[in-house]
Every structure is written in structure tokens, then in C-alpha cells.
Scaffold this motif. Structure first.
Motif, PDB file in Angstrom:
ATOM      1  N   TRP A  36       0.835  -1.200   0.000  1.00 44.35           N
ATOM      2  CA  TRP A  36       0.000   0.000   0.000  1.00 44.35           C
ATOM      3  C   TRP A  36       0.872   1.253   0.000  1.00 44.35           C
ATOM      4  O   TRP A  36       2.051   1.202   0.364  1.00 44.35           O
ATOM      5  CB  TRP A  36      -0.950   0.015   1.202  1.00 44.35           C
ATOM      6  N   LYS A  91       0.393   5.709   0.575  1.00 43.53           N
ATOM      7  CA  LYS A  91      -0.350   6.952   0.750  1.00 43.53           C
ATOM      8  C   LYS A  91       0.540   8.073   0.219  1.00 43.53           C
ATOM      9  O   LYS A  91       1.628   8.305   0.733  1.00 43.53           O
ATOM     10  CB  LYS A  91      -0.700   7.188   2.215  1.00 43.53           C
ATOM     11  N   HIS A 108       0.946  11.903  -0.441  1.00 43.78           N
ATOM     12  CA  HIS A 108       0.502  13.255  -0.111  1.00 43.78           C
ATOM     13  C   HIS A 108       1.112  14.218  -1.122  1.00 43.78           C
ATOM     14  O   HIS A 108       2.339  14.251  -1.296  1.00 43.78           O
ATOM     15  CB  HIS A 108       0.932  13.625   1.308  1.00 43.78           C
ATOM     16  N   ASP A 128       0.092  11.072 -10.955  1.00 42.68           N
ATOM     17  CA  ASP A 128      -0.441   9.910 -10.254  1.00 42.68           C
ATOM     18  C   ASP A 128       0.089   8.604 -10.837  1.00 42.68           C
ATOM     19  O   ASP A 128       0.638   7.765 -10.118  1.00 42.68           O
ATOM     20  CB  ASP A 128      -1.969   9.931 -10.236  1.00 42.68           C
ATOM     21  N   LYS A 134      -3.093  -1.872  -9.334  1.00 41.78           N
ATOM     22  CA  LYS A 134      -4.325  -2.474  -8.809  1.00 41.78           C
ATOM     23  C   LYS A 134      -4.343  -3.971  -9.044  1.00 41.78           C
ATOM     24  O   LYS A 134      -4.712  -4.752  -8.159  1.00 41.78           O
ATOM     25  CB  LYS A 134      -5.537  -1.814  -9.467  1.00 41.78           C
ATOM     26  N   SER A 179      -2.345  -1.034  -3.323  1.00 40.18           N
ATOM     27  CA  SER A 179      -3.357  -0.006  -3.104  1.00 40.18           C
ATOM     28  C   SER A 179      -2.682   1.349  -2.928  1.00 40.18           C
ATOM     29  O   SER A 179      -1.820   1.504  -2.056  1.00 40.18           O
ATOM     30  CB  SER A 179      -4.176  -0.354  -1.854  1.00 40.18           C
ATOM     31  N   ILE A 180      -3.057   2.337  -3.755  1.00 35.23           N
ATOM     32  CA  ILE A 180      -2.441   3.663  -3.702  1.00 35.23           C
ATOM     33  C   ILE A 180      -3.520   4.710  -3.472  1.00 35.23           C
ATOM     34  O   ILE A 180      -4.490   4.799  -4.228  1.00 35.23           O
ATOM     35  CB  ILE A 180      -1.679   3.985  -5.003  1.00 35.23           C
ATOM     36  N   GLU A 181      -3.341   5.501  -2.432  1.00 37.47           N
ATOM     37  CA  GLU A 181      -4.258   6.601  -2.119  1.00 37.47           C
ATOM     38  C   GLU A 181      -3.538   7.925  -2.334  1.00 37.47           C
ATOM     39  O   GLU A 181      -2.456   8.143  -1.792  1.00 37.47           O
ATOM     40  CB  GLU A 181      -4.727   6.497  -0.664  1.00 37.47           C
ATOM     41  N   PHE A 182      -4.134   8.799  -3.132  1.00 38.33           N
ATOM     42  CA  PHE A 182      -3.564  10.125  -3.375  1.00 38.33           C
ATOM     43  C   PHE A 182      -4.314  11.153  -2.526  1.00 38.33           C
ATOM     44  O   PHE A 182      -5.544  11.210  -2.553  1.00 38.33           O
ATOM     45  CB  PHE A 182      -3.648  10.487  -4.858  1.00 38.33           C
ATOM     46  N   ILE A 183      -3.564  11.947  -1.787  1.00 35.12           N
ATOM     47  CA  ILE A 183      -4.139  12.904  -0.841  1.00 35.12           C
ATOM     48  C   ILE A 183      -3.669  14.304  -1.209  1.00 35.12           C
ATOM     49  O   ILE A 183      -2.465  14.580  -1.213  1.00 35.12           O
ATOM     50  CB  ILE A 183      -3.711  12.562   0.605  1.00 35.12           C
TER      51      ILE A 183
END
Length: 220
Positions: free
Chosen positions: A42, A44, A46, A61, A86, A91-95
């Protein structure tokens, strides 16, 4: 702005619309991956200022995702990196961060797998060049204008000497070097700026050296 060669003006060979937002972002992601030592489960990500505002349109991204997958900047799979991540279970979350950063192209990447976690702050300074400003709380001072080798190692007697001996053997000249540690006998970070890019033989020799944990190579 000072250019060292015509390649600083032309920019890197890459997939994507922007050397700063695509190639630089990919190199930050790849540096994070190499220092982590394996593909994370994973991430995250920022994003600050310009990165936060334009990351979708400029491909930041998928570039960071590609870097985390260990893609080179010119890898033809780069534009599909989000889908590939994916498929691989990454799992990659862009904030999007609203706060200010030292540079408009700044990202803080936190990655993990199992009980292992790593945090890296990087900036893209233009022409595909990057600076890594922080790693797991270690503050770094890299000019971004020279190749660099980042080495996470155990704080043990002889660790630094073994690295410098390998670089001397392969005729790699050190322009700047610093070592940071948080506590005696714990993990330490060696940051070495060199006059030449280190090839795969040099990196493999360094990885095989005693007390070395992980290595990231930032080439020009």
C-alpha cells in the motif's frame, strides 16, 4: 538557472507530458521503492501545491505508481501504471494537501508491507531531476544536480569504509557525503553525491557489502 549540459534543456527520455510532473515524480516513487527494498502492499501519496493541483492532468499519479512498481521513466507501461498496481494488489491513495511546502512539486510518500513502513519526502526540481529531502525522519541535503546513492545501513564499525572502498575500486568519485543516525548502533543513512552515475555492477557490490540494508540510486 544554470544548465550543465544540453540534456538538462532537452530533458529525460520519458512517457508523459511533463519532465517535472511525470519523469521527476516517477523517479521519486522509484527511489522510495528501492529504499524500501521490495514492492509495497500500500501507499499513501501526499501531494502539495502544484502537484496537488495538476497531478491527474499531468500524469503525476500514474508516474508515482510506475516508480513504486520500479518502472523506468521511459517504460511503455507507465501510462497504465495505476491499473497494473491495482492488478498486483498495490493499493495507492492520493491525498491533496492544502498546506504550503518548501517546493511546489513536493510529495510525501508513505509505503508499507506487513509490519514494515517507510516515509519519504521528495521534490521534482525540473528536467526530471529530483531531491529526496527526508527519509524516515532523517533530513537529507542533496543538491539534485549530481547522481546520488542513498544507503540505509546498520550503524556498525567499518560500514562506511566498506562503501568508500567499493566506490574507489570502481573509480566513482565522491563529491559530497554525509551520514546520519538516530541512535548509536541502530539504523543509519549514508548519502553520497558522486561525479558519475553508478552502474549495476557498483550497486550490486554495494548491496553485497556487510551491514547494508537497502540502496536507492538517483541517476542523472
Amino acid at each position: 538557472m544554470k544548465f550543465n549540459s544540453v540534456f538538462d534543456i532537452i530533458g529525460p527520455v520519458m512517457i508523459g507530458p511533463s519532465s517535472s510532473h511525470t519523469a521527476g515524480a516517477a523517479r521519486i516513487g522509484r527511489a522510495a521503492r528501492h529504499l524500501f527494498g521490495q514492492e509495497p502492499e500500500w501507499a499513501k501519496v501526499h501531494l502539495y501545491e502544484s502537484f496537488a493541483k495538476t497531478y491527474r492532468g499531468h500524469g503525476t499519479d500514474y508516474a508515482i505508481a510506475g516508480g513504486l512498481l520500479d518502472f523506468e521513466t521511459d517504460d511503455p507501461r507507465m501510462s497504465q501504471a495505476l491499473d497494473i498496481a491495482k492488478e498486483k494488489g498495490l493499493s495507492i491513495e492520493f491525498i491533496e494537501e492544502a498546506g504550503k511546502a518548501p517546493h511546489p512539486n513536493t510529495t510525501r510518500i508513505i509505503i508499507g508491507k506487513g509490519d514494515k513502513q517507510q516515509e519519504l519526502v521528495g521534490i521534482s526540481i525540473g528536467g526530471g531531476k529530483i531531491e529526496v529531502k527526508e527519509l524516515n525522519g532523517f533530513e537529507l541535503r542533496l543538491s539534485g544536480h549530481h547522481p546520488a546513492i542513498l544507503i540505509m545501513h546498520n550503524d556498525r564499525f567499518g560500514a562506511i569504509a566498506s562503501v568508500t572502498q567499493i566506490l574507489a575500486k570502481y573509480e566513482i568519485n565522491i563529491g559530497h557525503m554525509e551520514v546520519n543516525r538516530k541512535d548509536v548502533g541502530k539504523h543509519a543513512l549514508m548519502v553520497i553525491e558522486t561525479d558519475q552515475n553508478a552502474d549495476s555492477d557498483v550497486l550490486e557490490a554495494l548491496k553485497a557489502s556487510e551491514h547494508i540494508i537497502n540502496i536507492a540510486n538517483i541517476s542523472n
